[in-house]
Write an enzyme that holds these catalytic residues in place. Structure first.
Site, PDB file in Angstrom:
ATOM      1  N   ASP A 129      -3.944   1.384  -4.441  1.00 16.55           N
ATOM      2  CA  ASP A 129      -3.470   0.068  -3.985  1.00 16.55           C
ATOM      3  C   ASP A 129      -4.437  -0.298  -2.849  1.00 16.55           C
ATOM      4  O   ASP A 129      -5.549   0.254  -2.799  1.00 16.55           O
ATOM      5  CB  ASP A 129      -2.012   0.159  -3.507  1.00 16.55           C
ATOM      6  CG  ASP A 129      -1.360  -1.215  -3.290  1.00 16.55           C
ATOM      7  OD1 ASP A 129      -0.874  -1.800  -4.264  1.00 16.55           O
ATOM      8  OD2 ASP A 129      -1.332  -1.707  -2.138  1.00 16.55           O
TER       9      ASP A 129
ATOM     10  N   LYS B 149       6.434   3.722  -5.085  1.00 13.91           N
ATOM     11  CA  LYS B 149       5.298   3.297  -4.260  1.00 13.91           C
ATOM     12  C   LYS B 149       5.159   4.253  -3.094  1.00 13.91           C
ATOM     13  O   LYS B 149       6.144   4.840  -2.656  1.00 13.91           O
ATOM     14  CB  LYS B 149       5.547   1.889  -3.708  1.00 13.91           C
ATOM     15  CG  LYS B 149       4.297   1.207  -3.222  1.00 13.91           C
ATOM     16  CD  LYS B 149       3.589   0.511  -4.361  1.00 13.91           C
ATOM     17  CE  LYS B 149       2.252  -0.041  -3.974  1.00 13.91           C
ATOM     18  NZ  LYS B 149       1.735  -0.941  -5.025  1.00 13.91           N
TER      19      LYS B 149
END
Ligand code: 2IT
Length: 446
Positions: A164, A124
């Protein structure tokens, strides 16, 4: 494994990282019995090893705003675990982003990606850059600067970022363009690309579609059905938008959506062009849902209030971590909600999850329910590797099959003696097994 000892060590090693500790604790508590029944995991210290990210890259992102002023942000990429495939996971641009946020998301991503059945490790990244109110030019300059540094650490076979919160098609385009310019390669290094340049059909809708497919599994398990159900959603981003589209298609009624400024209740249902307007609002990146009520007379705006106070059968949090707390959970139970599909990553606090489970509300954790997004990213990677593009139907069918398989795995490892399905436990155990087996097979490498 000694749960208390591991948690104490983790807390000592990661001070001031409450999100990471929260995510780790939830996983450890639910896999402890399973791990203790299989001594090989302790022999290879899998739990201790899985808790440590393989690498964290933290860098400076300097860019010039429209006024000619120099701005400095922080960029991150947490490469958490590569046991089953290249690091894979989104990039979040949001003012709340810290190393803690990135670590918890990367940890969750490893388990989630394992559940998808596809060969993807967990990672991430992102930045504390706040896209609210920024011009296209500012966003482009930021993305270019961000990618100039990030490109040193990623690649189609090593680490494949995606979107995201705060990172959609526009940002992926700017970052992809910069990667291509610096490296002279047109390769599948990012997912969520435009259809004209290597993207996959259904990727924008996939997280929301996947969550609704997962919900169908939860309903079927209780011999229940989606048709006619009242649904409340939080968020009006990509995820809530995709969910609203699929819910309408399958005959459920979305009555409420929300933003950081409050929520919208529309008893006529949020359908058709109203769903398209959700996406329009999202694209402005202004982070407010209030204009919805100005545009549609049937919609009422409740400033500063949370959407969970609205009556519903099903609640689908699609905003951000810890958006739903214990008090909200009690409100949901009181309001007759029977299903909670956590579609944001760690959208519910630990206390909220406990309250819902105690009341026997069917609760799906984010890493299972929202896995359709990254799964479709995985399908985008497959198409890039094969240098072809699948039809909408092909992608949707594969997404549906993946969500069914995740649901079945949750039931397999999460069914309790009284028949209640502990989806949190099921998802964590199923996700853990694949990563653990790969780590054991590959020796003491990481
Ligand atoms: O949280 C997530 O799974 C995502 N933001 C999607 C990640 C991806 O690589 O598509």
């Amino acid at each position: 494994m000694d749960l208390k000892k591991i948690m104490a060590e983790l807390e000592a090693k990661n001070p001031a990282q409450p999100l990471y500790l929260q995510a780790a604790k939830e996983v450890l508590e639910t896999i402890a019995d399973f791990v203790n029944e299989h001594p090989k995991y302790d022999k290879y210290a899998i739990v201790e090893r899985i808790l440590e990210p393989e690498r964290i890259v933290k860098f400076k992102v300097t860019w010039v705003d429209d006024k000619g002023q120099i701005q400095v942000n922080r960029g991150y990429r947490v490469q958490h675990n590569m046991a089953i495939g290249p690091y894979k996971g989104g990039l979040r641009f949001h003012k709340s982003v810290t190393e803690d946020t990135m670590k918890f998301l990367a940890f969750e991503q490893t388990f989630k990606n394992s559940l998808t059945t596809l060969p993807m490790g967990g990672g991430k990244g992102g930045s504390d850059f706040d896209p609210t109110g920024k011009s296209d030019g500012e966003v482009m300059r930021f993305c270019q600067s961000f990618m100039t540094e990030l490109q040193k650490y990623i690649g189609p076979e090593t680490d494949v970022p995606a979107g995201d919160i705060g990172v959609g098609g526009r940002e992926i385009g700017f970052m992809y363009g910069q990667y291509k310019r610096l490296r002279g390669e047109h390769v599948g290094v990012l997912t969520g690309k435009g259809l004209e340049w290597g993207g996959s059909l259904i990727r924008p809708e996939a997280t929301g579609f996947g969550a609704v497919y997962f919900l169908e599994g939860m309903l079927a398990e209780k011999k229940d059905q989606l048709k006619g159900k009242r649904v409340t959603l939080s968020g009006f981003g990509n995820v809530a938008w995709g969910a609203a589209l699929k819910l309408e298609e399958l005959g459920a009624k979305v009555v409420a959506i929300s933003g950081p400024d409050g929520y919208i209740l529309d008893e006529d249902g949020i359908t058709g062009e109203k769903i398209a307007y959700m996406d329009e609002l999202n694209q402005t990146r202004n982070n407010v849902v209030a204009p919805f009520a100005q545009k549609y007379p049937s919609a009422k705006f409740f400033p500063g209030k949370k959407v969970w106070e609205a009556k519903a059968d099903i609640a689908i949090p699609c905003a951000i971590q810890n958006e739903l707390d214990e008090q909200d959970a009690k409100l949901l139970i009181q309001n007759g909600v029977k299903y909670v599909v956590e579609t944001s990553n760690m959208g519910c606090t630990a206390e909220a999850v406990t309250a819902l489970q105690k009341a026997k509300v069917a609760f799906a954790p984010g890493k299972a329910a929202n896995a359709g997004g990254v799964a479709t990213s995985g399908l985008e990677m497959s198409q890039n590797s094969m240098k072809l593009a699948w039809s909408r139907e092909e992608v949707d069918e594969k997404l549906n099959a993946i969500m069914n398989s995740i649901h079945a795995n949750c039931v397999k490892y999460g069914k309790e003696k009284d028949g209640y399905i502990n989806y949190v436990k099921g998802a964590n155990i199923a996700g853990f097994i694949k990563v653990a087996e790969a780590m054991i097979a590959q020796g003491i490498a990481y």
